[in-house]
Design an enzyme around this catalytic site. Structure first.
Site, PDB file in Angstrom:
ATOM      1  CG  HIS A   1       0.208   4.472   4.775  1.00  0.00           C
ATOM      2  ND1 HIS A   1      -0.495   3.807   5.758  1.00  0.00           N
ATOM      3  CD2 HIS A   1      -0.648   5.425   4.304  1.00  0.00           C
ATOM      4  CE1 HIS A   1      -1.704   4.327   5.882  1.00  0.00           C
ATOM      5  NE2 HIS A   1      -1.823   5.304   5.011  1.00  0.00           N
TER       6      HIS A   1
ATOM      7  CG  HIS B   1      -0.318   0.080   2.537  1.00  0.00           C
ATOM      8  ND1 HIS B   1       0.448  -0.919   3.080  1.00  0.00           N
ATOM      9  CD2 HIS B   1      -0.351   1.077   3.472  1.00  0.00           C
ATOM     10  CE1 HIS B   1       0.856  -0.571   4.286  1.00  0.00           C
ATOM     11  NE2 HIS B   1       0.382   0.647   4.538  1.00  0.00           N
TER      12      HIS B   1
END
Length: 255
Positions: free
Chosen positions: A57, A55
């Protein structure tokens, strides 16, 4: 034979390094920081051939620019334009071959909307789940809904008991402290707490866990258990498994 090695970063992150005995080529998962990866590669004479991203982040992607510039690896990740450097986007149901093993891609929204996990069957099966499933816990809901995260965890929980769970953070002891409060009648939580305390005293990771173990100790996978529902009912709605999960997650956010 595939082996998986943790590369610590940022105090509580793990960048997972995958290698086969027969080649110096390796894969890393979620390199938030390039420096410890480069140090490992140079020290052991390894070549970075592949990167898997779960993901967007920054603590999972921040090392990408430097690693790409230095090694030009194949970079596989979710279809999110905000992640610079991905050259092979994958989504739910896709399959990718990495280090000689076929990995299935599972969409697991909740922590973020773009979150995916990578699962490979074999002996043993391996799961790289980023910030979705932790040992004895799960990720915060920064973008998704409780129902989305509950469904994502339920999906991962259908994988085989002996699946090794490679989460991205060393949060286990804190998670077990919450699990003890949420599931106080569970002797497996106490046993896991003692095992993990001993591991951390020796500066050893508490990961990987297994899915079988997580189904016994992780309250977020035990939302149908009467003991968890009774305790959670003090903090909110527990009429359904989804409601119990939402109550647990909100309680944990302020625990």
């Amino acid at each position: 034979m595939m082996s998986v090695t943790p590369i610590p970063a940022f105090g509580d992150n793990y960048i997972w390094l995958l290698r086969q005995d027969s080649t110096p080529d390796v894969c890393v998962v979620d390199p938030g920081d390039a420096a410890p990866v480069i140090d490992m590669l140079e020290r052991e004479g390894l070549t970075l051939s592949t990167v898997l991203i779960t993901h967007h982040h920054h603590d999972h992607t921040g090392g990408l620019p430097e690693l790409i510039e230095r090694y030009s690896p194949r970079v596989i990740g979710p279809n999110n334009p905000s992640i610079a450097g991905i050259d092979e986007t994958v989504g739910d149901g896709d399959e990718v071959r990495v280090m000689g093993r076929l990995f299935e891609v599972h969409a697991v929204p909740g922590h973020t909307l773009d979150h995916i996990a990578y699962f490979t069957a074999g002996i043993p099966p391996l799961l790289f789940c980023g910030d979705t499933l932790f040992s004895a816990g799960c990720g915060r809901l920064f973008e998704g809904t409780p129902d989305q995260m509950h469904a994502s965890l339920a999906r991962l929980a259908t994988l085989p008991d002996d699946t090794l769970v490679f989460a991205a953070h060393e949060y286990t002891l804190a998670n077990l402290t919450f699990a003890r409060a949420a599931d106080p009648e569970n002797p497996d939580v106490e046993k896991a707490m003692e095992e993990c305390r001993r591991a951390r005293e020796l500066d050893r990771p508490t990961l990987p866990s297994t899915l079988g173990r997580e189904r016994r100790i992780n309250p977020f996978l035990r939302c149908d258990a009467d003991s968890v529902r009774r305790t959670a009912s003090v903090h909110g709605d527990t009429d359904t498994s989804e409601a119990t999960f939402a109550t647990l997650r909100a309680w944990k956010d302020n625990f």
